[in-house]
Design an enzyme around this catalytic site. Sequence first.
Site, PDB file in Angstrom:
ATOM      1  N   GLY A 207       9.524  -3.265   2.808  1.00 37.25           N
ATOM      2  CA  GLY A 207       8.085  -3.322   2.593  1.00 37.25           C
ATOM      3  C   GLY A 207       7.592  -2.336   1.551  1.00 37.25           C
ATOM      4  O   GLY A 207       8.296  -1.959   0.610  1.00 37.25           O
ATOM      5  N   SER A 208       6.375  -1.870   1.754  1.00 37.51           N
ATOM      6  CA  SER A 208       5.646  -1.109   0.727  1.00 37.51           C
ATOM      7  C   SER A 208       6.255   0.245   0.402  1.00 37.51           C
ATOM      8  O   SER A 208       5.878   0.856  -0.607  1.00 37.51           O
ATOM      9  CB  SER A 208       4.195  -0.921   1.170  1.00 37.51           C
ATOM     10  N   SER A 209       7.170   0.725   1.211  1.00 39.75           N
ATOM     11  CA  SER A 209       7.752   2.044   0.936  1.00 39.75           C
ATOM     12  C   SER A 209       8.460   2.092  -0.407  1.00 39.75           C
ATOM     13  O   SER A 209       8.596   3.170  -1.005  1.00 39.75           O
ATOM     14  CB  SER A 209       8.719   2.440   2.054  1.00 39.75           C
ATOM     15  N   ILE A 210       8.905   0.937  -0.936  1.00 35.98           N
ATOM     16  CA  ILE A 210       9.668   0.960  -2.186  1.00 35.98           C
ATOM     17  C   ILE A 210       8.759   0.898  -3.425  1.00 35.98           C
ATOM     18  O   ILE A 210       9.253   0.882  -4.550  1.00 35.98           O
ATOM     19  CB  ILE A 210      10.700  -0.184  -2.224  1.00 35.98           C
ATOM     20  N   LYS A 211       7.450   0.901  -3.226  1.00 40.97           N
ATOM     21  CA  LYS A 211       6.538   0.761  -4.370  1.00 40.97           C
ATOM     22  C   LYS A 211       6.622   1.932  -5.337  1.00 40.97           C
ATOM     23  O   LYS A 211       6.296   1.792  -6.523  1.00 40.97           O
ATOM     24  CB  LYS A 211       5.104   0.570  -3.876  1.00 40.97           C
TER      25      LYS A 211
END
Length: 411
Positions: A207-211
């Site tokens: 999810g968004s943690s890799i943004k």
Amino acid sequence: EYAMSESPYQSLKVIKDNASIDEVAYLIEHNSLFPGFDVNLYFDRSYPQGTLLRGLLGSVTSSTQGLASENLLTYLALGYARNSSVGRSGLEIQYESLLKGTDSSYQVNYNSDGLAYFTENIVGSKGQDLVLSIDADLQRKVEELLSNALANNIANPYRAYLRSIYLVAMDPNTGDVLSIAGMKRTDDGATIYNDPVSAYTDSYAAGSSIKGAVVYMGLSEDLITANESILDAPIKIADTPMKRSLKDLGYVTDQTALAMSSNVYMFNIAMRLGGASYVYNGPLNIDIEAFNTFRSYFSQFGLGVYTGLDVNNESLGYRGFSSLGGHLLDFAIGQYDTYTTIQLAQYISTIANDGLRVKPRLLLESHVSDTQITSYVNPVTVLNQLDDLESLKRVQSGFRLCVTDGLCASL
């Protein structure tokens, strides 16, 4: 007869393991009837921390199980007996060479009455003591907190599918794994347990943690510029559902996009990388090489590659194989390839450590048994360094903004 011939010359042959007191007493009393046989003590594993991280520590084979068939020839060449106890999982197998110690060897002689007696030719030694990076107090606290979170959400309709929580606490500067957990509960909620191995074998869409890695790539590839504003509004591609952020955010920059977790900002980076021209409800034609570029940048942070953790069965995660334009957008928000918890820990540690990707480690050093004499040191190892420190600073400040003024502040 087989048991008597399965050990190397001058080694004790284990004919029966875990003999009862009555069997030992009988053999000693009738020793003259069994020349060459004797009773011998051997050491087994003890666990002063109880069940704490037993899955990570691993296990050893019994003398009945002996050597595993896939490693049989290797171990025999190293002087092991077929019925030797060896590591079969976890750190036991990873550091078998340090833990195994050396065997005593004996010569059987006979006295004038024909009775056998042993002459100890070589005195064996215990295996080395391993010093691990795990903070036992922290580990217990982590397991307690995660267990409570699982138990308290059994009846929560918004978390109906919550069955596991993964956590790795790692020192970004050294790679020391301070705590590792894969807390899981059974469907009925009756049992909650730690499966620490799953923190480096189970993978999932992060999810968004890799943004942060996406923004770093966007800045490094000149796809976006620092403080560039992009309108966060829904995106519609032909024959696919609407793609949007959790809520429409209006104009966001690289910083506020990280702070507010803008999906649309990441979509725009992905479309620019793939050379796509976006038209509302039209097709999205992209250069499929963009998938490889994503993975190349992500790997510099430790995502989708082996982290180097000192275990024997680390997983890489799953790589998607579709090259549809919509899936490239999914890639940009962590909904395509999957990653392990240890990969995510290395990823965020690389950001925290100013671009230095350090190999995680569980073993710090080993000591000669029952002494403080260091016999082996597992060094701190830098695997690579990010090149674009200016872009990395933007990611760091964007993550910081999330904590002070953005979504992270409300968690």
